[in-house]
Design a protein around this motif. Structure first.
Motif, PDB file in Angstrom:
ATOM      1  N   ARG A 169      -5.698  -8.037  -6.767  1.00 26.48           N
ATOM      2  CA  ARG A 169      -5.352  -6.674  -7.211  1.00 26.48           C
ATOM      3  C   ARG A 169      -5.744  -5.680  -6.128  1.00 26.48           C
ATOM      4  O   ARG A 169      -6.886  -5.607  -5.692  1.00 26.48           O
ATOM      5  CB  ARG A 169      -6.047  -6.350  -8.521  1.00 26.48           C
ATOM      6  N   GLU A 170      -4.781  -4.911  -5.712  1.00 27.94           N
ATOM      7  CA  GLU A 170      -4.986  -3.916  -4.665  1.00 27.94           C
ATOM      8  C   GLU A 170      -4.886  -2.524  -5.277  1.00 27.94           C
ATOM      9  O   GLU A 170      -4.087  -2.294  -6.214  1.00 27.94           O
ATOM     10  CB  GLU A 170      -3.942  -4.085  -3.558  1.00 27.94           C
ATOM     11  N   ALA A 171      -5.677  -1.603  -4.751  1.00 29.20           N
ATOM     12  CA  ALA A 171      -5.744  -0.258  -5.358  1.00 29.20           C
ATOM     13  C   ALA A 171      -5.785   0.803  -4.276  1.00 29.20           C
ATOM     14  O   ALA A 171      -6.142   0.539  -3.123  1.00 29.20           O
ATOM     15  CB  ALA A 171      -6.972  -0.145  -6.256  1.00 29.20           C
ATOM     16  N   ILE A 172      -5.402   2.022  -4.696  1.00 31.80           N
ATOM     17  CA  ILE A 172      -5.453   3.164  -3.798  1.00 31.80           C
ATOM     18  C   ILE A 172      -5.983   4.365  -4.583  1.00 31.80           C
ATOM     19  O   ILE A 172      -5.699   4.533  -5.778  1.00 31.80           O
ATOM     20  CB  ILE A 172      -4.055   3.480  -3.205  1.00 31.80           C
ATOM     21  N   GLY A 173      -6.781   5.159  -3.939  1.00 33.70           N
ATOM     22  CA  GLY A 173      -7.284   6.402  -4.547  1.00 33.70           C
ATOM     23  C   GLY A 173      -6.995   7.571  -3.634  1.00 33.70           C
ATOM     24  O   GLY A 173      -7.158   7.453  -2.414  1.00 33.70           O
ATOM     25  N   LEU A 174      -6.527   8.695  -4.229  1.00 37.13           N
ATOM     26  CA  LEU A 174      -6.247   9.853  -3.395  1.00 37.13           C
ATOM     27  C   LEU A 174      -6.591  11.126  -4.159  1.00 37.13           C
ATOM     28  O   LEU A 174      -6.605  11.170  -5.394  1.00 37.13           O
ATOM     29  CB  LEU A 174      -4.786   9.868  -2.915  1.00 37.13           C
TER      30      LEU A 174
ATOM     31  N   GLU B  37       0.835  -1.207   0.000  1.00 35.40           N
ATOM     32  CA  GLU B  37       0.000   0.000   0.000  1.00 35.40           C
ATOM     33  C   GLU B  37       0.868   1.255   0.000  1.00 35.40           C
ATOM     34  O   GLU B  37       0.521   2.272  -0.642  1.00 35.40           O
ATOM     35  CB  GLU B  37      -0.919  -0.014   1.222  1.00 35.40           C
ATOM     36  N   HIS B  38       1.983   1.173   0.680  1.00 34.36           N
ATOM     37  CA  HIS B  38       2.908   2.316   0.682  1.00 34.36           C
ATOM     38  C   HIS B  38       3.480   2.542  -0.726  1.00 34.36           C
ATOM     39  O   HIS B  38       3.617   3.692  -1.179  1.00 34.36           O
ATOM     40  CB  HIS B  38       4.024   2.069   1.685  1.00 34.36           C
TER      41      HIS B  38
ATOM     42  N   VAL C 140      -4.469   4.216  -8.482  1.00 33.23           N
ATOM     43  CA  VAL C 140      -3.385   3.332  -8.884  1.00 33.23           C
ATOM     44  C   VAL C 140      -3.689   1.933  -8.338  1.00 33.23           C
ATOM     45  O   VAL C 140      -4.001   1.782  -7.145  1.00 33.23           O
ATOM     46  CB  VAL C 140      -2.024   3.822  -8.343  1.00 33.23           C
ATOM     47  N   SER C 141      -3.618   0.921  -9.194  1.00 34.46           N
ATOM     48  CA  SER C 141      -3.824  -0.473  -8.765  1.00 34.46           C
ATOM     49  C   SER C 141      -2.737  -1.345  -9.365  1.00 34.46           C
ATOM     50  O   SER C 141      -2.181  -1.020 -10.419  1.00 34.46           O
ATOM     51  CB  SER C 141      -5.212  -0.974  -9.204  1.00 34.46           C
ATOM     52  N   ALA C 142      -2.447  -2.434  -8.682  1.00 35.61           N
ATOM     53  CA  ALA C 142      -1.433  -3.382  -9.146  1.00 35.61           C
ATOM     54  C   ALA C 142      -1.575  -4.676  -8.364  1.00 35.61           C
ATOM     55  O   ALA C 142      -2.321  -4.761  -7.382  1.00 35.61           O
ATOM     56  CB  ALA C 142      -0.030  -2.783  -8.970  1.00 35.61           C
ATOM     57  N   VAL C 143      -0.839  -5.681  -8.816  1.00 32.26           N
ATOM     58  CA  VAL C 143      -0.807  -6.990  -8.148  1.00 32.26           C
ATOM     59  C   VAL C 143       0.588  -7.186  -7.560  1.00 32.26           C
ATOM     60  O   VAL C 143       1.594  -7.094  -8.289  1.00 32.26           O
ATOM     61  CB  VAL C 143      -1.149  -8.137  -9.117  1.00 32.26           C
ATOM     62  N   ASP C 144       0.657  -7.445  -6.274  1.00 29.34           N
ATOM     63  CA  ASP C 144       1.935  -7.653  -5.598  1.00 29.34           C
ATOM     64  C   ASP C 144       2.372  -9.100  -5.815  1.00 29.34           C
ATOM     65  O   ASP C 144       2.254  -9.948  -4.929  1.00 29.34           O
ATOM     66  CB  ASP C 144       1.794  -7.336  -4.106  1.00 29.34           C
ATOM     67  N   ARG C 145       2.869  -9.362  -6.998  1.00 32.54           N
ATOM     68  CA  ARG C 145       3.222 -10.743  -7.340  1.00 32.54           C
ATOM     69  C   ARG C 145       4.327 -11.278  -6.437  1.00 32.54           C
ATOM     70  O   ARG C 145       4.262 -12.416  -5.961  1.00 32.54           O
ATOM     71  CB  ARG C 145       3.647 -10.805  -8.803  1.00 32.54           C
ATOM     72  N   MET C 146       5.344 -10.485  -6.204  1.00 29.19           N
ATOM     73  CA  MET C 146       6.435 -10.930  -5.350  1.00 29.19           C
ATOM     74  C   MET C 146       5.943 -11.163  -3.907  1.00 29.19           C
ATOM     75  O   MET C 146       6.282 -12.158  -3.275  1.00 29.19           O
ATOM     76  CB  MET C 146       7.553  -9.890  -5.349  1.00 29.19           C
ATOM     77  N   GLY C 147       5.129 -10.244  -3.409  1.00 28.33           N
ATOM     78  CA  GLY C 147       4.625 -10.388  -2.044  1.00 28.33           C
ATOM     79  C   GLY C 147       3.725 -11.598  -1.879  1.00 28.33           C
ATOM     80  O   GLY C 147       3.848 -12.354  -0.894  1.00 28.33           O
ATOM     81  N   TRP C 148       2.823 -11.805  -2.885  1.00 30.00           N
ATOM     82  CA  TRP C 148       1.947 -12.981  -2.797  1.00 30.00           C
ATOM     83  C   TRP C 148       2.740 -14.278  -2.919  1.00 30.00           C
ATOM     84  O   TRP C 148       2.438 -15.279  -2.255  1.00 30.00           O
ATOM     85  CB  TRP C 148       0.872 -12.922  -3.875  1.00 30.00           C
TER      86      TRP C 148
END
Length: 458
Positions: free
Chosen positions: A123-128, A39-40, A141-149
């Motif tokens: 898929r995780e997203a953030i709106g600001l 998220e950061h 902005v949204s993306a998939v944390d492939r490495m983290g998962w």
């Protein structure tokens, strides 16, 4: 289920619960750290997009110049969407981006409060809301944390394999330690199985005499000692009883056979009948005494308040009838301050208590030609004491040790009437009333029988 299996199962479940709880904590901590870290990154990506596109005025003029769509993407599978102050789409990093999730949250964006949400499963997203020259642009902005998962999947697999392996080791350890802990019990069982009625003298090994297993073995040994004593007493009782019963029966049968064969006159027949009747009376008295001794071990009637002084007086009256002219003294000791009618009350059965006191007085008169003294007093505030004192021949220490055995008779009592059942019966009656009987004797000086009984609550 065997105790060993129960211990192993409980130990395994306890360790498994600790493992699962610890694994769940590790997994939750790692998953939370991954989410916060990603998220950061999304927030940094959204802020970077605002600085490069909104602050430079490229969205206002509609001229991106040399900036291509792919130049802003820093995360695998990243998607960027920017909406203008009026809510119109000003920029998207790809034409195929699904804008429906962004539009649903567009009006919920507040300055200084980024909005985090997920699209689909991973898929995780953030709106600001990004401020520029008094206007707010809305960046998603949204993306998939492939490495983290992927790392989270490896952690999950590692914890699963570790827990399965630890479970197997826990079962083996539980089996070993439960067997080790119960090994003394198994030893006690093996030793106890070798003990029977024919070898009650054997005892269990008491180990270090400190831990629980040693205490259990010691308790069993005490019980075995009591059983051995009870068996010996029973054997002695049966031996003496059969001997005592055989004597009058033999006398009775011999007298009747002799009378049947040789008696020719009425006088001879009457003499034989008299001897037979005496033997029958002796047999009847012995049988009643044996039955009384057995009966006292059964259930007694519910205790009621009994005047102990009346029981003692009644016993003295019976003895005066059997021993006329004998000097019998009744003495009262110190008494507590209480109503005279309640001072000698004890809970129990009046008939049995009278029988016990009568046996003690009868023994004192039987073996002593001198005066017999009976004392009634309080030993303490809650205990009544009765003493029967005679000046007879007394008993030796060896005889005192066996005086309570049924049918046992001291050397000086063989020529006296009786069956050797009075004192055992008296002791059982006193014990069933919560009291205690003690005999103190000195050879050539006499015997003192003392009875302590709990007094009724005042």
């Amino acid at each position: 289920m065997l105790i060993r299996n129960k211990l192993m199962l409980r130990f395994t479940l306890l360790v498994l619960a600790i493992q699962v709880s610890f694994s769940a904590f590790i997994y939750y901590f790692y998953a939370t750290t991954r989410r916060q870290r990603f998220e950061h990154r999304l927030e940094n990506a959204a802020t970077l997009s605002g600085r490069l596109l909104v602050r430079t005025g490229k969205l206002a003029t509609g001229n991106l110049g040399s900036i291509r769509r792919g130049d802003l993407l820093t995360i695998a599978g990243e998607e960027i969407s920017i909406y203008g102050p009026s809510g119109d789409l000003r920029y998207s990093s790809a034409d195929a981006i699904n804008q429906a999730p962004n539009l649903l949250r567009l009006k919920r964006l507040k300055p200084g409060k980024p909005l985090l949400f997920t699209i689909g499963l991973k898929r995780e997203a953030i709106g600001l809301a990004y401020e520029h020259q008094g206007s707010f642009y809305y960046i998603f902005v949204s993306a998939v944390d492939r490495m983290g998962w992927a790392q989270l999947d490896r952690v999950r697999l590692l914890l699963l394999v570790g827990n399965v392996g630890a479970l197997a080791l826990t079962i083996l350890a539980g089996w070993y330690f439960s067997g080790s802990a119960l090994r003394p019990v198994a030893r006690i069982i093996r030793q106890a199985e070798r003990i029977s009625a024919s070898n009650l003298g054997r005892r269990l090994h008491e180990g270090n005499r400190r831990d629980e297993m040693a205490q259990l073995a010691m308790t069993f040994n005490v019980m075995l000692a009591g059983l051995e004593q009870a068996f010996e007493s029973q054997k002695s009782f049966l031996s003496h009883a059969s001997h005592e019963l055989r004597t009058p029966l033999t006398t009775l049968m011999g007298t009747l056979e002799t009378a049947l064969t040789y008696d020719q006159t009425l006088e001879e027949a009457r003499q034989s009948m008299s001897e037979s009747l005496e033997a029958a009376r002796h047999l009847h008295g012995l049988t009643n005494s044996l039955l009384a001794l057995v009966k006292i071990d059964g259930a007694l009637p519910a205790p009621v308040p009994v005047r102990l002084d009346e029981c003692l007086s009644q016993a003295l009256d019976y003895v005066r009838v059997n021993y006329p002219g004998r000097e019998l003294r009744l003495v009262f000791g110190e008494l507590p301050e209480a109503d005279e009618s309640d001072v000698f009350m004890v809970p129990g059965n009046a008939q049995l208590l009278t029988t016990a006191l009568l046996n003690l007085l009868d023994n004192a008169c039987k073996y002593s030609a001198g005066p017999v003294r009976a004392e009634l007093a309080y030993a303490d505030a809650h205990t009544l004491r009765v003493r029967i004192i005679d000046t007879g021949p007394g008993l030796s220490p060896e005889e005192l040790k066996r005086i309570y055995e049924p049918l046992y008779r001291a050397s000086g009592a063989v020529s006296r009437p009786g069956y050797g059942l009075g004192l055992p019966l008296t002791q059982k009656i006193v014990q069933r009333h919560g009291g205690r009987l003690e005999l103190a004797s000195v050879v050539g000086e006499g015997t003192t029988a003392t009875v302590w009984l709990p007094a009724s609550a005042q």
